[in-house]
Design an enzyme around this catalytic site. Sequence first.
Site, PDB file in Angstrom:
ATOM      1  N   THR A  38       1.513  -4.230   4.357  1.00 48.54           N
ATOM      2  CA  THR A  38       1.939  -5.124   5.374  1.00 48.54           C
ATOM      3  C   THR A  38       1.108  -6.271   5.887  1.00 48.54           C
ATOM      4  O   THR A  38       1.385  -6.923   7.431  1.00 48.54           O
ATOM      5  CB  THR A  38       0.319  -3.480   6.364  1.00 48.54           C
ATOM      6  OG1 THR A  38      -0.455  -3.686   5.820  1.00 48.54           O
ATOM      7  CG2 THR A  38       1.449  -2.763   5.891  1.00 48.54           C
ATOM      8  N   ASP A  39       0.434  -7.003   5.002  1.00 41.84           N
ATOM      9  CA  ASP A  39      -0.367  -8.207   4.760  1.00 41.84           C
ATOM     10  C   ASP A  39       0.796  -9.394   5.228  1.00 41.84           C
ATOM     11  O   ASP A  39      -0.010 -10.293   6.150  1.00 41.84           O
ATOM     12  CB  ASP A  39      -0.960  -8.292   3.894  1.00 41.84           C
ATOM     13  CG  ASP A  39      -2.632  -7.435   3.851  1.00 41.84           C
ATOM     14  OD1 ASP A  39      -2.960  -6.769   4.719  1.00 41.84           O
ATOM     15  OD2 ASP A  39      -3.085  -7.523   2.767  1.00 41.84           O
ATOM     16  N   TYR A  76      -2.537 -26.873  29.490  1.00 45.95           N
ATOM     17  CA  TYR A  76      -3.833 -27.628  29.933  1.00 45.95           C
ATOM     18  C   TYR A  76      -4.170 -29.026  30.160  1.00 45.95           C
ATOM     19  O   TYR A  76      -3.164 -29.590  28.674  1.00 45.95           O
ATOM     20  CB  TYR A  76      -5.019 -27.294  29.067  1.00 45.95           C
ATOM     21  CG  TYR A  76      -5.526 -25.800  29.458  1.00 45.95           C
ATOM     22  CD1 TYR A  76      -6.933 -25.525  30.245  1.00 45.95           C
ATOM     23  CD2 TYR A  76      -4.992 -24.621  28.845  1.00 45.95           C
ATOM     24  CE1 TYR A  76      -6.769 -24.350  30.801  1.00 45.95           C
ATOM     25  CE2 TYR A  76      -5.496 -23.597  29.497  1.00 45.95           C
ATOM     26  CZ  TYR A  76      -6.205 -23.205  30.090  1.00 45.95           C
ATOM     27  OH  TYR A  76      -6.269 -22.192  31.080  1.00 45.95           O
ATOM     28  N   SER A  93       1.702  -7.241  -0.948  1.00 43.66           N
ATOM     29  CA  SER A  93       2.338  -8.499  -0.158  1.00 43.66           C
ATOM     30  C   SER A  93       1.945 -10.224  -0.037  1.00 43.66           C
ATOM     31  O   SER A  93       2.008 -10.879   0.477  1.00 43.66           O
ATOM     32  CB  SER A  93       3.113  -7.853   0.863  1.00 43.66           C
ATOM     33  OG  SER A  93       1.391  -8.138   1.575  1.00 43.66           O
ATOM     34  N   THR A 127       0.946  -1.486  -0.234  1.00 47.64           N
ATOM     35  CA  THR A 127       0.023  -0.324   0.205  1.00 47.64           C
ATOM     36  C   THR A 127       0.525   1.101   0.019  1.00 47.64           C
ATOM     37  O   THR A 127       0.225   2.264  -0.767  1.00 47.64           O
ATOM     38  CB  THR A 127      -0.663  -0.112   1.254  1.00 47.64           C
ATOM     39  OG1 THR A 127      -1.581  -0.773   1.323  1.00 47.64           O
ATOM     40  CG2 THR A 127      -1.944   1.281   1.363  1.00 47.64           C
ATOM     41  N   LYS A 129       0.396  -8.703  12.610  1.00 49.31           N
ATOM     42  CA  LYS A 129      -0.928  -7.427  12.254  1.00 49.31           C
ATOM     43  C   LYS A 129      -2.450  -7.841  12.695  1.00 49.31           C
ATOM     44  O   LYS A 129      -3.238  -8.979  12.775  1.00 49.31           O
ATOM     45  CB  LYS A 129      -1.131  -7.308  10.596  1.00 49.31           C
ATOM     46  CG  LYS A 129      -1.652  -6.490  10.398  1.00 49.31           C
ATOM     47  CD  LYS A 129      -1.784  -6.331   8.169  1.00 49.31           C
ATOM     48  CE  LYS A 129      -2.817  -5.466   7.999  1.00 49.31           C
ATOM     49  NZ  LYS A 129      -3.131  -5.086   6.499  1.00 49.31           N
TER      50      LYS A 129
HETATM   51  N1  ASP Z   1      -2.371  -5.421   1.104  1.00 48.56           N
HETATM   52  C1  ASP Z   1      -1.493  -4.714   1.267  1.00 48.56           C
HETATM   53  C2  ASP Z   1      -0.044  -5.411   0.852  1.00 48.56           C
HETATM   54  O1  ASP Z   1       0.128  -6.094   2.198  1.00 48.56           O
HETATM   55  C3  ASP Z   1      -1.880  -4.001   2.569  1.00 48.56           C
HETATM   56  C4  ASP Z   1      -1.225  -3.239   2.646  1.00 48.56           C
HETATM   57  O2  ASP Z   1       0.145  -2.906   2.057  1.00 48.56           O
HETATM   58  O3  ASP Z   1      -0.837  -2.376   3.470  1.00 48.56           O
HETATM   59  O4  ASP Z   1       0.445  -5.052  -0.247  1.00 48.56           O
END
Ligand code: ASP
Length: 282
Positions: free
Chosen positions: A81-82, A250, A50, A12, A152
Site C-alpha cells: 500500500t505504501d 493567493y 513496496s 503486506t 494513502k
Molecule cells: N509496507 C507495506 C508495503 O507497502 C505496507 C502495505 O502493504 O500495507 O509493502
Amino acid sequence: MKKILIITTGGTIAGTNSGFGIAPKLSGDKLIPKLDGIETTILDLYSIDSTDVMPVHWRKLYNAVTENLPLYDGIIILHGTDTMAYTGAVLAFTVETDKPVILTGAMLPADAPDSDAHPNIRFAALVAAGGMYRGVHLAFANRIINGADIVKTRSFDKDAFRSFSGFVPTKKYAFPKRNGKLPAVVRLSPFTYGLDITLMAEDRAGIVIETYGAGGIPDNEITLVISELSKVMPIVVTTSCIGGTDLGKYEVGRRALDAGASDGYKRSTECAAVEMWLKMNQ
Ligand code: ASP
C-alpha cells in the site's frame, strides 16, 4: 466465465510476521482465496515491500500487464500500500486498455486475524470481472479510485485510501525505454533553504515541490532559485492537502507562477512526479 490474471508483487497482503517484522513471503497460491465464478491464473512477478519499489519494478509490471492483457478479460495486481499511488499513476498514464486493471493490497497480512486481504481480493475480483470499470483503478476497502488519483491517508486503518481530487489522466505516455532522468520531490517547510532545492535539482528531470494548501512559495531565496531552475527544467507545484492546488488563488501562488513554476492543479505529488518522469523520458 471471465478469465482474470492475478499478478503478485509483495506488500503486506503477501506478508507474514516472522517475529522480525512483517515482510512479503507468501506466493499467490498461498494467499489468494478461491474466487467463485471466475477463472484465475496467478503470476508471481516479484515479492517486495513496496517501500523498495523503483522504476525497474514498474518496467517489469508494465511489461507483464501489457503482454498479458490480450489473453485475459482483466488483471488484478496485488501490491504494497505504501507506494500504491506511484505504481497506480505509472500504469494509469501508460497502459492503454478498455479492460480492467485493478490494484489492491491489504493493511494486515492474509494470515492475521481479521485481515482485510481476502475481502480486498474478493472486491478487486468483483470489480475486475464486473466490466463496469475500464483501465487502471484501485479497489480497496470498498472504494474504487482512479489509478492516477490514489492517495494513502492512513497508516493503520483498513480504510487507508482516498481519491486525491477526482483527477483522471487524459494524456497517455509511452513507457520510458530506459529509466533516464528522474524527478526530484521536495516537501516545502518553513525550514527549507533555497540551496536545498538547488542541490536536489542536480542531474534531475525536474522538481515537484509539495507546498501548502492551495499552493504557493515563500518570499525568500526559494523564489529566486525557482526562477533560475525553471529556465532549464520543469518545476511543478503540488500540495500536501487532498484536493490539489490553484496557484491563481493567493499572491504566494501567483509568485510561483511568475517564477516559472506550473500548477499541479488536481495532481497529487505522486501523480505529478510520475507524469514528470514519463514526460521527460519520451
Ligand atoms: N509496507 C507495506 C508495503 O507497502 C505496507 C502495505 O502493504 O500495507 O509493502
